[in-house]
Design an enzyme around this catalytic site. Structure first.
Site, PDB file in Angstrom:
ATOM      1  N   GLN A  51       0.712  -1.453   0.193  1.00 32.77           N
ATOM      2  CA  GLN A  51      -0.180  -0.020   0.081  1.00 32.77           C
ATOM      3  C   GLN A  51       0.628   1.275   0.098  1.00 32.77           C
ATOM      4  OE1 GLN A  51       0.211  -1.919   1.500  1.00 32.77           O
ATOM      5  NE2 GLN A  51      -0.452  -1.614   4.359  1.00 32.77           N
ATOM      6  N   ASN A  78       8.971  -7.647   0.868  1.00 32.03           N
ATOM      7  CA  ASN A  78       9.111  -8.993   1.394  1.00 32.03           C
ATOM      8  C   ASN A  78       7.704  -8.808  -0.145  1.00 32.03           C
ATOM      9  OD1 ASN A  78       6.871  -7.628   1.092  1.00 32.03           O
ATOM     10  ND2 ASN A  78       5.740  -7.782   3.518  1.00 32.03           N
ATOM     11  N   THR A 101      17.452 -12.231   0.936  1.00 33.29           N
ATOM     12  CA  THR A 101      18.412 -12.397   1.037  1.00 33.29           C
ATOM     13  C   THR A 101      19.435 -13.951   0.793  1.00 33.29           C
ATOM     14  OG1 THR A 101      20.527 -11.244   2.169  1.00 33.29           O
ATOM     15  CG2 THR A 101      19.160 -12.786   3.475  1.00 33.29           C
ATOM     16  N   GLN A 123      23.743 -14.300   7.629  1.00 32.83           N
ATOM     17  CA  GLN A 123      22.703 -14.491   6.223  1.00 32.83           C
ATOM     18  C   GLN A 123      21.941 -14.985   6.817  1.00 32.83           C
ATOM     19  OE1 GLN A 123      23.073 -11.146   3.924  1.00 32.83           O
ATOM     20  NE2 GLN A 123      24.587 -11.241   6.220  1.00 32.83           N
ATOM     21  N   HIS A 126      18.694 -13.883   8.865  1.00 32.65           N
ATOM     22  CA  HIS A 126      17.247 -13.266   7.790  1.00 32.65           C
ATOM     23  C   HIS A 126      15.926 -13.743   8.121  1.00 32.65           C
ATOM     24  CE1 HIS A 126      19.078  -9.551   7.173  1.00 32.65           C
ATOM     25  NE2 HIS A 126      20.316  -9.683   7.117  1.00 32.65           N
ATOM     26  N   GLU A 192      23.521 -12.296  -4.132  1.00 33.95           N
ATOM     27  CA  GLU A 192      23.438 -10.754  -3.677  1.00 33.95           C
ATOM     28  C   GLU A 192      24.722 -10.387  -3.017  1.00 33.95           C
ATOM     29  OE1 GLU A 192      20.406  -8.343  -0.267  1.00 33.95           O
ATOM     30  OE2 GLU A 192      21.175 -10.713  -0.576  1.00 33.95           O
ATOM     31  N   HIS A 193      25.217 -11.265  -2.301  1.00 34.79           N
ATOM     32  CA  HIS A 193      26.909 -11.330  -1.533  1.00 34.79           C
ATOM     33  C   HIS A 193      27.471 -11.707  -2.140  1.00 34.79           C
ATOM     34  CE1 HIS A 193      23.138 -10.303   1.606  1.00 34.79           C
ATOM     35  NE2 HIS A 193      24.032  -8.362   1.365  1.00 34.79           N
ATOM     36  N   ASP A 226      26.700  -3.729   5.486  1.00 41.18           N
ATOM     37  CA  ASP A 226      25.388  -3.265   6.107  1.00 41.18           C
ATOM     38  C   ASP A 226      25.369  -2.249   7.307  1.00 41.18           C
ATOM     39  OD1 ASP A 226      24.108  -5.472   5.638  1.00 41.18           O
ATOM     40  OD2 ASP A 226      24.029  -6.695   6.975  1.00 41.18           O
ATOM     41  N   GLU A 280      12.462   2.702 -46.263  1.00 44.78           N
ATOM     42  CA  GLU A 280      11.940   2.368 -45.256  1.00 44.78           C
ATOM     43  C   GLU A 280      10.526   2.234 -45.817  1.00 44.78           C
ATOM     44  OE1 GLU A 280      12.520   1.945 -40.716  1.00 44.78           O
ATOM     45  OE2 GLU A 280      12.735   3.950 -41.560  1.00 44.78           O
ATOM     46  N   HIS A 285       9.485  11.570 -43.898  1.00 46.02           N
ATOM     47  CA  HIS A 285      10.803  10.999 -43.248  1.00 46.02           C
ATOM     48  C   HIS A 285      11.970  12.979 -44.118  1.00 46.02           C
ATOM     49  CE1 HIS A 285       8.603   9.046 -40.575  1.00 46.02           C
ATOM     50  NE2 HIS A 285      10.201   8.538 -39.893  1.00 46.02           N
TER      51      HIS A 285
END
Length: 298
Positions: A51, A78, A101, A123, A126, A192-193, A226, A280, A285
């Site tokens: 939202q 999320n 992660t 990690q 998490h 990611e890492h 981090d 074309e 043009h």
């Protein structure tokens, strides 16, 4: 992590949406407000989840308070936030769809197994679906890391969450034939890492093409990124590092192309444009060129 690159890019208006907190009367958490104050953000809305993204994309009126639609939305969240970002692409700019992660560690026989275990666990803490992948060409090191993980995981605060993440299909130990094979596996995984615990770690890191952020050597664990290193921690996940980068100033910038020809310069190239437009079957043009180069005012 979202605000600083925006400010560095010259963004003039920044709005922050953050979930309301029941214990603070429906207002944002005081620590979030303090950080916003330090950064000079004076528009903060107590809205979270998908939202919040809808409010920023389409605007919101709450009595006298008006949230104007924004141009770009950034930040992790999320699965609902990720899906909202996907739905809003084309309405606003988005930085990417950050997922759960993940960490990959490349190590050879020179690595400290306790360091590797601690970082894989960090990690896994998490989320039960977090990915912790250990890539090595040393079976002996793999055994030592497994032993260190068992010892450390049982003693950490979120042991149940860590255990579920480490035992899930998204985590594991990959034994390779060589260090080069380990590099190839890491590039295919595109984590990611990525941590590199090898001899000549910088040289190994230089061979990595696909990763959100690379942490080089035994004293550069992911938590540095981090909290303190200065690198951005809004990073591509789920293999998207093959085409995406971590959040940076370019996320908030775009390129506007400028074209300016003189009369002589246009005359030099004009016939080529007419030829292509004729091929074309777009003669108007070409006529926009000849009106200037041949004095054709028809």
């Amino acid at each position: 992590m979202n605000t600083v690159p925006a400010q560095a890019a010259g963004v003039e208006s920044i709005v922050l949406c953050t979930p309301p907190q029941k214990e603070f009367g429906g207002l944002p958490h005081p620590t979030i407000l303090a950080a916003a104050s330090i950064l000079g953000i004076d528009e903060v809305w107590a809205i979270g989840g998908a939202q919040a993204l809808a409010s920023m994309a389409y605007g919101l009126t709450d009595d006298a308070d008006i949230l104007e639609p924004v141009d770009t939305i950034t930040g992790p969240g999320n699965i609902f936030v990720a899906l909202a970002k996907r739905a809003l692409q084309g309405v606003v700019g988005v930085d990417g769809e950050a997922g759960t992660t993940e960490i990959a560690v490349i190590a050879d026989s020179s690595a400290n197994p306790d360091f590797v275990a601690a970082d894989l666990i960090s990690q896994a803490e998490h989320d039960p679906h977090a990915g912790s992948v250990f890539i090595t060409d040393s079976p002996e090191l793999a055994e030592k890391v497994q032993e260190a993980i068992a010892r450390r995981a049982s003693a950490t605060k979120h042991r149940d969450r860590v255990k579920e993440a480490l035992e899930g299909p998204q985590s594991g130990i990959i034994l390779t034939d060589s260090l080069q094979h380990s590099v190839d596996v890491a590039n295919a995984y595109a984590p990611e890492h990525l941590e590199v615990h090898t001899e000549s770690a910088s040289a190994v890191a230089a061979q990595i093409r696909n990763a959100g952020a690379i942490f080089i050597g035994p004293y550069s664990p992911v938590p540095l990124g981090d909290y303190a290193a200065g690198s951005n921690h809004v990073l591509p996940t789920g293999g998207t590092a093959v085409f995406a980068s971590g959040l940076n100033t370019s996320t908030f910038m775009k390129v506007v192309q400028l074209i300016e020809y003189s009369q002589d310069a246009l005359a030099t190239i004009g016939d080529h444009i007419v030829t292509l437009s004729t091929d074309e079957d777009l003669p108007a043009h070409g006529e926009a060129i000849t009106a200037r180069t041949r004095g054709n005012n028809a």
